[in-house]
Design a protein around this motif. Structure first.
Motif, PDB file in Angstrom:
ATOM      1  N   VAL A 134       0.865  -1.184   0.000  1.00  8.46           N
ATOM      2  CA  VAL A 134       0.000   0.000   0.000  1.00  8.46           C
ATOM      3  C   VAL A 134       0.901   1.235   0.000  1.00  8.46           C
ATOM      4  N   VAL A 135       0.641   2.150  -0.937  1.00  5.58           N
ATOM      5  CA  VAL A 135       1.450   3.371  -1.047  1.00  5.58           C
ATOM      6  C   VAL A 135       0.804   4.503  -0.247  1.00  5.58           C
ATOM      7  N   GLU A 136      -0.507   4.644  -0.357  1.00  9.16           N
ATOM      8  CA  GLU A 136      -1.238   5.676   0.383  1.00  9.16           C
ATOM      9  C   GLU A 136      -2.602   5.131   0.773  1.00  9.16           C
ATOM     10  N   GLY A 137      -3.175   5.719   1.822  1.00  7.97           N
ATOM     11  CA  GLY A 137      -4.515   5.321   2.250  1.00  7.97           C
ATOM     12  C   GLY A 137      -4.455   4.296   3.369  1.00  7.97           C
ATOM     13  N   ARG A 138      -5.616   4.042   3.961  1.00  8.28           N
ATOM     14  CA  ARG A 138      -5.672   3.109   5.087  1.00  8.28           C
ATOM     15  C   ARG A 138      -6.572   1.930   4.730  1.00  8.28           C
ATOM     16  N   PRO A 139      -5.996   0.725   4.675  1.00  7.43           N
ATOM     17  CA  PRO A 139      -6.819  -0.442   4.345  1.00  7.43           C
ATOM     18  C   PRO A 139      -7.751  -0.828   5.502  1.00  7.43           C
ATOM     19  N   ASP A 140      -8.895  -1.366   5.143  1.00  5.94           N
ATOM     20  CA  ASP A 140      -9.788  -2.025   6.108  1.00  5.94           C
ATOM     21  C   ASP A 140      -9.406  -3.504   6.054  1.00  5.94           C
ATOM     22  N   HIS A 141      -8.490  -3.902   6.941  1.00  6.38           N
ATOM     23  CA  HIS A 141      -7.924  -5.260   6.872  1.00  6.38           C
ATOM     24  C   HIS A 141      -8.973  -6.298   7.264  1.00  6.38           C
ATOM     25  N   ARG A 142      -9.165  -7.279   6.392  1.00  4.34           N
ATOM     26  CA  ARG A 142     -10.177  -8.298   6.644  1.00  4.34           C
ATOM     27  C   ARG A 142      -9.593  -9.701   6.452  1.00  4.34           C
ATOM     28  N   ASP A 143      -8.261  -9.784   6.517  1.00  2.00           N
ATOM     29  CA  ASP A 143      -7.595 -11.077   6.364  1.00  2.00           C
ATOM     30  C   ASP A 143      -7.510 -11.784   7.715  1.00  2.00           C
ATOM     31  N   SER A 144      -6.988 -12.991   7.681  1.00  8.40           N
ATOM     32  CA  SER A 144      -6.785 -13.776   8.909  1.00  8.40           C
ATOM     33  C   SER A 144      -5.302 -14.036   9.127  1.00  8.40           C
ATOM     34  N   ILE A 145      -4.465 -13.121   8.637  1.00 10.71           N
ATOM     35  CA  ILE A 145      -3.027 -13.355   8.670  1.00 10.71           C
ATOM     36  C   ILE A 145      -2.284 -12.328   9.508  1.00 10.71           C
ATOM     37  N   LEU A 146      -2.500 -11.048   9.220  1.00  8.87           N
ATOM     38  CA  LEU A 146      -1.684 -10.009   9.843  1.00  8.87           C
ATOM     39  C   LEU A 146      -1.992  -9.860  11.325  1.00  8.87           C
ATOM     40  N   THR A 147      -0.955  -9.529  12.077  1.00  7.19           N
ATOM     41  CA  THR A 147      -1.155  -9.181  13.479  1.00  7.19           C
ATOM     42  C   THR A 147      -1.674  -7.738  13.569  1.00  7.19           C
ATOM     43  N   ASP A 148      -2.159  -7.353  14.726  1.00 13.24           N
ATOM     44  CA  ASP A 148      -2.604  -5.964  14.916  1.00 13.24           C
ATOM     45  C   ASP A 148      -1.466  -4.998  14.630  1.00 13.24           C
ATOM     46  N   HIS A 149      -0.276  -5.384  15.074  1.00 11.24           N
ATOM     47  CA  HIS A 149       0.906  -4.560  14.874  1.00 11.24           C
ATOM     48  C   HIS A 149       1.181  -4.376  13.371  1.00 11.24           C
ATOM     49  N   GLN A 150       1.081  -5.454  12.615  1.00 12.11           N
ATOM     50  CA  GLN A 150       1.314  -5.380  11.170  1.00 12.11           C
ATOM     51  C   GLN A 150       0.213  -4.579  10.479  1.00 12.11           C
ATOM     52  N   ARG A 151      -1.008  -4.743  10.956  1.00 12.55           N
ATOM     53  CA  ARG A 151      -2.113  -3.975  10.368  1.00 12.55           C
ATOM     54  C   ARG A 151      -1.905  -2.482  10.569  1.00 12.55           C
ATOM     55  N   ALA A 152      -1.438  -2.136  11.748  1.00 10.14           N
ATOM     56  CA  ALA A 152      -1.276  -0.711  12.074  1.00 10.14           C
ATOM     57  C   ALA A 152      -0.226  -0.048  11.186  1.00 10.14           C
ATOM     58  N   ALA A 153       0.667  -0.817  10.607  1.00 14.31           N
ATOM     59  CA  ALA A 153       1.706  -0.239   9.751  1.00 14.31           C
ATOM     60  C   ALA A 153       1.122   0.304   8.451  1.00 14.31           C
ATOM     61  N   ASN A 154      -0.058  -0.180   8.040  1.00  9.63           N
ATOM     62  CA  ASN A 154      -0.738   0.343   6.840  1.00  9.63           C
ATOM     63  C   ASN A 154       0.101   0.264   5.581  1.00  9.63           C
ATOM     64  N   ASP A 155       1.019  -0.673   5.502  1.00 10.14           N
ATOM     65  CA  ASP A 155       1.894  -0.695   4.330  1.00 10.14           C
ATOM     66  C   ASP A 155       1.633  -1.865   3.387  1.00 10.14           C
ATOM     67  N   CYS A 156       0.652  -2.688   3.704  1.00  9.47           N
ATOM     68  CA  CYS A 156       0.319  -3.780   2.796  1.00  9.47           C
ATOM     69  C   CYS A 156      -1.096  -4.254   3.085  1.00  9.47           C
ATOM     70  N   MET A 157      -1.658  -5.005   2.142  1.00  7.79           N
ATOM     71  CA  MET A 157      -3.003  -5.562   2.359  1.00  7.79           C
ATOM     72  C   MET A 157      -3.179  -6.806   1.493  1.00  7.79           C
ATOM     73  N   PHE A 158      -4.129  -7.635   1.866  1.00  8.74           N
ATOM     74  CA  PHE A 158      -4.479  -8.803   1.071  1.00  8.74           C
ATOM     75  C   PHE A 158      -5.722  -8.434   0.278  1.00  8.74           C
ATOM     76  N   VAL A 159      -5.530  -8.213  -1.025  1.00  9.83           N
ATOM     77  CA  VAL A 159      -6.573  -7.581  -1.827  1.00  9.83           C
ATOM     78  C   VAL A 159      -7.742  -8.508  -2.139  1.00  9.83           C
ATOM     79  N   CYS A 160      -7.625  -9.796  -1.803  1.00  7.27           N
ATOM     80  CA  CYS A 160      -8.762 -10.690  -2.049  1.00  7.27           C
ATOM     81  C   CYS A 160      -9.902 -10.415  -1.075  1.00  7.27           C
ATOM     82  N   VAL A 161      -9.577  -9.881   0.114  1.00  7.16           N
ATOM     83  CA  VAL A 161     -10.638  -9.654   1.111  1.00  7.16           C
ATOM     84  C   VAL A 161     -10.623  -8.253   1.713  1.00  7.16           C
ATOM     85  N   SER A 162      -9.458  -7.625   1.782  1.00  3.89           N
ATOM     86  CA  SER A 162      -9.383  -6.344   2.494  1.00  3.89           C
ATOM     87  C   SER A 162      -9.872  -5.208   1.600  1.00  3.89           C
TER      88      SER A 162
END
Ligand code: FES
Length: 336
Positions: free
Chosen positions: A297-325
């Motif tokens: 993710v380059v800009e913006g805040r994903p609504d993370h809906r995966d079952s993989i990332l930790t809260d800490h990783q989600r808070a970084a806002n630098d990637c997302m799983f585009v199949c669900v998030s």
């Protein structure tokens, strides 16, 4: 909240959350054997006897079956054997047919496609480990146990299952590691006494757990005081406790590298919208569990809906799983 990842029925080295190869190869089923009631193991080798991509404990592969179905399975063999992959497959009567194919139709000598390996469940350094397995959830933990042993790290394994006969690899574990392995068949001993094992936080210990959703929920509850880095889990299936998406309205996704933009409507995934714009993204499970579609993710805040990332990783806002998030705001910019 705890570290979370998925697979067991079933990531690329540029991202620290995932390690491994994303290439797909055709392998041969060199052996198939029953390792417990309802569980078969497959040994996979290269048709030319060549080396296979390296992997680390916690990794899984995509198994692409001759009928076209793809399922993810944790690697449970010897990571130092460069020529062999081993997975174990539980027959799931209520599953989508992948395990039935493996049990009923796949034979030694057959060819299968293999994607990965990827690792969403890496073993991080620790003074001590507590491994907790439920049923076929033993598979990603087997290489972790071997790794901990190689490193001469203190560890214990708590292994629960329906019955002794249904618990794969229990005999080899008990024979190799003795009293550090605690076998707890439910019909003989009842459920795992998680409160006793997880009593109070222990800063020196990391807990790794894989098994069915009720076990993971119970472990998360029992280890609630352990903090964000004490417990890591891997799931067989996507979380079912997700809230509704934050937005019920369309949002824009800019694809920075390809210079395109797409509108993602409610009911359409980012993956579908991106592909509709002619930009391909690798995917496999499309449930937010395997890690294949990880996108920076380059800009913006994903609504993370995966079952993989930790809260800490989600808070970084630098990637997302585009199949669900999805997106929290009006716009996301992705490195696609
Ligand atoms: S996480 Fe599996 S395809 Fe997206």
């Amino acid at each position: 909240m705890v570290g979370t990842s998925v697979v067991a029925e079933g990531a690329t080295s540029t991202d620290p959350r995932r390690t491994g190869s994303s290439s797909a190869v055709t392998l041969t089923v060199a052996a198939k054997e029953t390792v417990a009631e309802g569980v078969v193991s497959l040994t996979l080798t290269h048709p030319n006897g060549g080396r296979l991509p390296d992997w680390t404990p916690g990794s899984h592969i995509d198994l692409i079956l001759p009928d076209g179905t793809t399922r993810q399975y944790s690697l449970c063999g010897d990571r130092w054997d460069a020529h062999t992959y081993r997975v174990a497959v539980l027959r799931e009567p209520a599953g989508r047919g992948g395990s039935a194919y493996v049990h009923d139709r796949l034979r030694p000598g057959d060819r299968v496609g293999v994607g990965g390996p990827r690792n969403n469940f890496p073993l991080v350094p620790s003074e001590k480990y507590l491994f907790i397995a439920g049923g076929i959830g033993i598979t990603p933990l087997l290489p972790m146990v071997r790794q901990a042993e190689l490193l001469a790290t203190e560890w214990q394994l708590l292994y629960g299952g329906r019955t002794r006969a249904s618990m794969a690899f229990r005999e080899e574990l008990a024979a190799a590691y003795g009293e550090r392995v605690h076998i707890v068949p439910q019909d003989e001993c009842g459920l795992l006494d998680l409160n006793a094992w997880l009593e109070g936080p222990n800063a020196d210990t990391k807990v790794y757990c894989c098994g069915p959703a009720p076990l993971l929920a119970a472990v998360e509850q029992a280890a609630a005081s352990w903090g964000p880095y004490g417990l890591r889990t891997e799931r067989f299936t996507a979380r079912t406790d997700q809230a509704e998406p934050l937005r019920a309205t369309p949002f824009e996704v800019e694809l920075r590298r390809s210079g395109r933009a797409v509108t993602v409507s409610p009911g359409v995934s980012v993956l579908e919208a991106v592909r509709g714009a002619g930009v391909d993204v690798l995917s496999s499970c499309e449930q937010g569990t395997c890690g294949t579609c990880l996108t920076p993710v380059v800009e913006g805040r994903p609504d993370h809906r995966d079952s993989i990332l930790t809260d800490h990783q989600r808070a970084a806002n630098d990637c997302m799983f585009v199949c669900v998030s999805r997106a929290c705001g009006d716009r996301l910019v992705l490195d696609l």
